[in-house]
Design a protein around this motif. Structure first.
Motif, PDB file in Angstrom:
ATOM      1  N   PRO A   1       0.846  -1.202   0.000  1.00  0.00           N
ATOM      2  CA  PRO A   1       0.000   0.000   0.000  1.00  0.00           C
ATOM      3  C   PRO A   1       0.878   1.247   0.000  1.00  0.00           C
ATOM      4  O   PRO A   1       2.009   1.231   0.488  1.00  0.00           O
ATOM      5  CB  PRO A   1      -0.783  -0.123   1.312  1.00  0.00           C
ATOM      6  CG  PRO A   1       0.009  -1.065   2.165  1.00  0.00           C
ATOM      7  CD  PRO A   1       0.713  -1.990   1.227  1.00  0.00           C
ATOM      8  N   GLY A   2       0.364   2.316  -0.587  1.00  0.00           N
ATOM      9  CA  GLY A   2       1.172   3.546  -0.655  1.00  0.00           C
ATOM     10  C   GLY A   2       2.182   3.434  -1.777  1.00  0.00           C
ATOM     11  O   GLY A   2       1.840   3.164  -2.926  1.00  0.00           O
ATOM     12  N   LEU A   3       3.445   3.607  -1.428  1.00  0.00           N
ATOM     13  CA  LEU A   3       4.536   3.531  -2.405  1.00  0.00           C
ATOM     14  C   LEU A   3       4.838   2.056  -2.688  1.00  0.00           C
ATOM     15  O   LEU A   3       5.280   1.336  -1.799  1.00  0.00           O
ATOM     16  CB  LEU A   3       5.769   4.228  -1.817  1.00  0.00           C
ATOM     17  CG  LEU A   3       6.770   4.896  -2.773  1.00  0.00           C
ATOM     18  CD1 LEU A   3       6.097   6.002  -3.577  1.00  0.00           C
ATOM     19  CD2 LEU A   3       7.938   5.451  -1.985  1.00  0.00           C
ATOM     20  N   ASP A   4       4.561   1.590  -3.915  1.00  0.00           N
ATOM     21  CA  ASP A   4       4.807   0.172  -4.195  1.00  0.00           C
ATOM     22  C   ASP A   4       6.264  -0.078  -4.592  1.00  0.00           C
ATOM     23  O   ASP A   4       7.063   0.860  -4.716  1.00  0.00           O
ATOM     24  CB  ASP A   4       3.837  -0.357  -5.263  1.00  0.00           C
ATOM     25  CG  ASP A   4       4.062   0.265  -6.637  1.00  0.00           C
ATOM     26  OD1 ASP A   4       5.060   0.992  -6.829  1.00  0.00           O
ATOM     27  OD2 ASP A   4       3.225   0.024  -7.532  1.00  0.00           O
ATOM     28  N   GLY A   5       6.597  -1.353  -4.788  1.00  0.00           N
ATOM     29  CA  GLY A   5       7.974  -1.732  -5.081  1.00  0.00           C
ATOM     30  C   GLY A   5       8.519  -1.113  -6.363  1.00  0.00           C
ATOM     31  O   GLY A   5       9.690  -0.743  -6.440  1.00  0.00           O
ATOM     32  N   ILE A   6       7.667  -0.997  -7.375  1.00  0.00           N
ATOM     33  CA  ILE A   6       8.089  -0.401  -8.660  1.00  0.00           C
ATOM     34  C   ILE A   6       8.552   1.035  -8.444  1.00  0.00           C
ATOM     35  O   ILE A   6       9.612   1.447  -8.907  1.00  0.00           O
ATOM     36  CB  ILE A   6       6.920  -0.419  -9.690  1.00  0.00           C
ATOM     37  CG1 ILE A   6       6.467  -1.845  -9.989  1.00  0.00           C
ATOM     38  CG2 ILE A   6       7.315   0.324 -10.957  1.00  0.00           C
ATOM     39  CD1 ILE A   6       7.418  -2.688 -10.794  1.00  0.00           C
ATOM     40  N   GLU A   7       7.743   1.807  -7.707  1.00  0.00           N
ATOM     41  CA  GLU A   7       8.071   3.219  -7.475  1.00  0.00           C
ATOM     42  C   GLU A   7       9.295   3.378  -6.587  1.00  0.00           C
ATOM     43  O   GLU A   7      10.123   4.273  -6.803  1.00  0.00           O
ATOM     44  CB  GLU A   7       6.855   3.931  -6.870  1.00  0.00           C
ATOM     45  CG  GLU A   7       6.971   5.445  -6.806  1.00  0.00           C
ATOM     46  CD  GLU A   7       7.201   6.113  -8.153  1.00  0.00           C
ATOM     47  OE1 GLU A   7       7.803   7.203  -8.172  1.00  0.00           O
ATOM     48  OE2 GLU A   7       6.813   5.543  -9.190  1.00  0.00           O
ATOM     49  N   VAL A   8       9.423   2.504  -5.586  1.00  0.00           N
ATOM     50  CA  VAL A   8      10.617   2.545  -4.721  1.00  0.00           C
ATOM     51  C   VAL A   8      11.865   2.316  -5.570  1.00  0.00           C
ATOM     52  O   VAL A   8      12.851   3.042  -5.471  1.00  0.00           O
ATOM     53  CB  VAL A   8      10.534   1.467  -3.605  1.00  0.00           C
ATOM     54  CG1 VAL A   8      11.871   1.369  -2.865  1.00  0.00           C
ATOM     55  CG2 VAL A   8       9.427   1.805  -2.611  1.00  0.00           C
ATOM     56  N   CYS A   9      11.802   1.286  -6.421  1.00  0.00           N
ATOM     57  CA  CYS A   9      12.935   0.959  -7.276  1.00  0.00           C
ATOM     58  C   CYS A   9      13.254   2.111  -8.233  1.00  0.00           C
ATOM     59  O   CYS A   9      14.404   2.494  -8.394  1.00  0.00           O
ATOM     60  CB  CYS A   9      12.631  -0.318  -8.064  1.00  0.00           C
ATOM     61  SG  CYS A   9      14.034  -0.946  -8.987  1.00  0.00           S
ATOM     62  N   ARG A  10      12.214   2.661  -8.857  1.00  0.00           N
ATOM     63  CA  ARG A  10      12.419   3.753  -9.815  1.00  0.00           C
ATOM     64  C   ARG A  10      13.105   4.951  -9.154  1.00  0.00           C
ATOM     65  O   ARG A  10      14.075   5.499  -9.685  1.00  0.00           O
ATOM     66  CB  ARG A  10      11.071   4.182 -10.412  1.00  0.00           C
ATOM     67  CG  ARG A  10      11.202   5.161 -11.576  1.00  0.00           C
ATOM     68  CD  ARG A  10       9.864   5.704 -12.013  1.00  0.00           C
ATOM     69  NE  ARG A  10       9.266   6.570 -11.012  1.00  0.00           N
ATOM     70  CZ  ARG A  10       9.673   7.808 -10.747  1.00  0.00           C
ATOM     71  NH1 ARG A  10      10.700   8.330 -11.400  1.00  0.00           N
ATOM     72  NH2 ARG A  10       9.075   8.528  -9.831  1.00  0.00           N
ATOM     73  N   GLN A  11      12.611   5.356  -7.971  1.00  0.00           N
ATOM     74  CA  GLN A  11      13.195   6.511  -7.289  1.00  0.00           C
ATOM     75  C   GLN A  11      14.604   6.220  -6.776  1.00  0.00           C
ATOM     76  O   GLN A  11      15.480   7.084  -6.827  1.00  0.00           O
ATOM     77  CB  GLN A  11      12.285   6.942  -6.134  1.00  0.00           C
ATOM     78  CG  GLN A  11      10.972   7.552  -6.611  1.00  0.00           C
ATOM     79  CD  GLN A  11      10.193   8.199  -5.465  1.00  0.00           C
ATOM     80  OE1 GLN A  11      10.767   8.795  -4.556  1.00  0.00           O
ATOM     81  NE2 GLN A  11       8.872   8.085  -5.509  1.00  0.00           N
ATOM     82  N   LEU A  12      14.818   4.990  -6.310  1.00  0.00           N
ATOM     83  CA  LEU A  12      16.145   4.637  -5.801  1.00  0.00           C
ATOM     84  C   LEU A  12      17.179   4.622  -6.924  1.00  0.00           C
ATOM     85  O   LEU A  12      18.315   5.052  -6.737  1.00  0.00           O
ATOM     86  CB  LEU A  12      16.096   3.269  -5.112  1.00  0.00           C
ATOM     87  CG  LEU A  12      17.411   2.811  -4.454  1.00  0.00           C
ATOM     88  CD1 LEU A  12      17.844   3.793  -3.358  1.00  0.00           C
ATOM     89  CD2 LEU A  12      17.278   1.417  -3.887  1.00  0.00           C
ATOM     90  N   ARG A  13      16.762   4.140  -8.110  1.00  0.00           N
ATOM     91  CA  ARG A  13      17.701   4.059  -9.235  1.00  0.00           C
ATOM     92  C   ARG A  13      18.184   5.430  -9.712  1.00  0.00           C
ATOM     93  O   ARG A  13      19.179   5.528 -10.417  1.00  0.00           O
ATOM     94  CB  ARG A  13      17.050   3.303 -10.401  1.00  0.00           C
ATOM     95  CG  ARG A  13      17.061   1.790 -10.211  1.00  0.00           C
ATOM     96  CD  ARG A  13      18.483   1.228 -10.342  1.00  0.00           C
ATOM     97  NE  ARG A  13      18.540  -0.195  -9.997  1.00  0.00           N
ATOM     98  CZ  ARG A  13      18.973  -0.665  -8.844  1.00  0.00           C
ATOM     99  NH1 ARG A  13      19.367   0.170  -7.892  1.00  0.00           N
ATOM    100  NH2 ARG A  13      19.022  -1.955  -8.614  1.00  0.00           N
TER     101      ARG A  13
END
Length: 239
Positions: free
Chosen positions: A60-72
């Motif tokens: 919920p909230g920030l999903d894994g795809i978005e976490v990965c995208r921002q971290l990259r």
């Protein structure tokens, strides 16, 4: 033990899954930290240096795809995505934003440990330097060198920080200069995964690879050549 200093961030909104992964990974002497949502995971991953991140896709909230995208945008930390069955499209998205591997739930904890070990071996310079080899596995071109024993890429004498998949893509192309590979071949050889019609994963990684090389050396970036209508090749730029 060789793993002692490896620090892993386990990210999942289900406590029982975090507990299970933590238990199995700590048995292997890894240092484990946890995050229960995407926001927490991103803050930790940016502020601290992890050797690997196990990242749940659906949260919920920030999903894994978005976490990965921002971290990259900031770091090349190796990432293994945890996905549920039937999330094929999401897995494709995961590879596009820079995930290095994925594991399908429900998973075997032993499989997770094996995948973690494999990815750490591919991404950690020290693991390779500890291996005794009679000849060094180094590819040297004008403007670019790849030390495969140390998993280190330098362009015009400066280090280039790549994710494991970006590194594998560059190394695969560089091993066969001037040979043209289509996207299907690259997906099969580098990702060991066959998509049907979703070839933009390759394009995304090539674009990211060129951008990283270009920041350090324009000449090195030019070595990744697009062959229109076919795929990509590695072309040596003369001195």
């Amino acid at each position: 033990m060789e793993n002692t200093s490896s620090k892993i961030l386990v990210v999942d909104d289900e406590e029982r899954i975090r507990r299970l992964l933590k238990m199995y990974l700590e048995r292997e002497e890894y240092i484990i930290e946890e995050a229960e949502n995407g926001e927490q995971a991103l803050a930790k991953a940016i502020s601290e240096d992890y050797d690997l991140i196990l990242l749940d896709l659906m949260m919920p909230g920030l999903d894994g795809i978005e976490v990965c995208r921002q971290l990259r945008e900031k770091k090349a930390t190796p990432i293994i995505m945890l996905t549920a069955k039937g999330e094929e499209t999401n897995r494709v998205q995961g590879f596009e934003v820079g995930t290095d591997d994925y594991i399908v739930k429900p998973f075997s904890p032993r499989e997770v440990v094996l995948r973690v070990k494999a990815l750490l071996r591919r991404s950690s310079p020290t693991k390779f330097l500890q291996t005794e080899t009679s000849t060094k596995d180094i590819i040297v071109f004008p403007h670019l060198s790849i030390d495969n024993d140390a998993h280190r890429v330098t362009a015009d004498g400066k280090d280039v920080s790549l994710t494991p998949k970006e590194y594998e893509l560059l190394y695969f192309l560089a091993k066969a200069p001037d040979k043209v590979f289509d996207r299907e071949q690259l997906l099969k050889e580098v990702w060991h995964y066959e998509f049907f019609g979703d070839l933009r994963t390759v394009d995304t990684h090539v674009k990211r690879l060129r951008e990283k090389l270009n920041k350090v050396s324009v000449n090195a970036a030019k070595m990744i050549v697009t062959v229109w209508g076919v795929g990509y090749k590695f072309e040596v730029v003369p001195e």
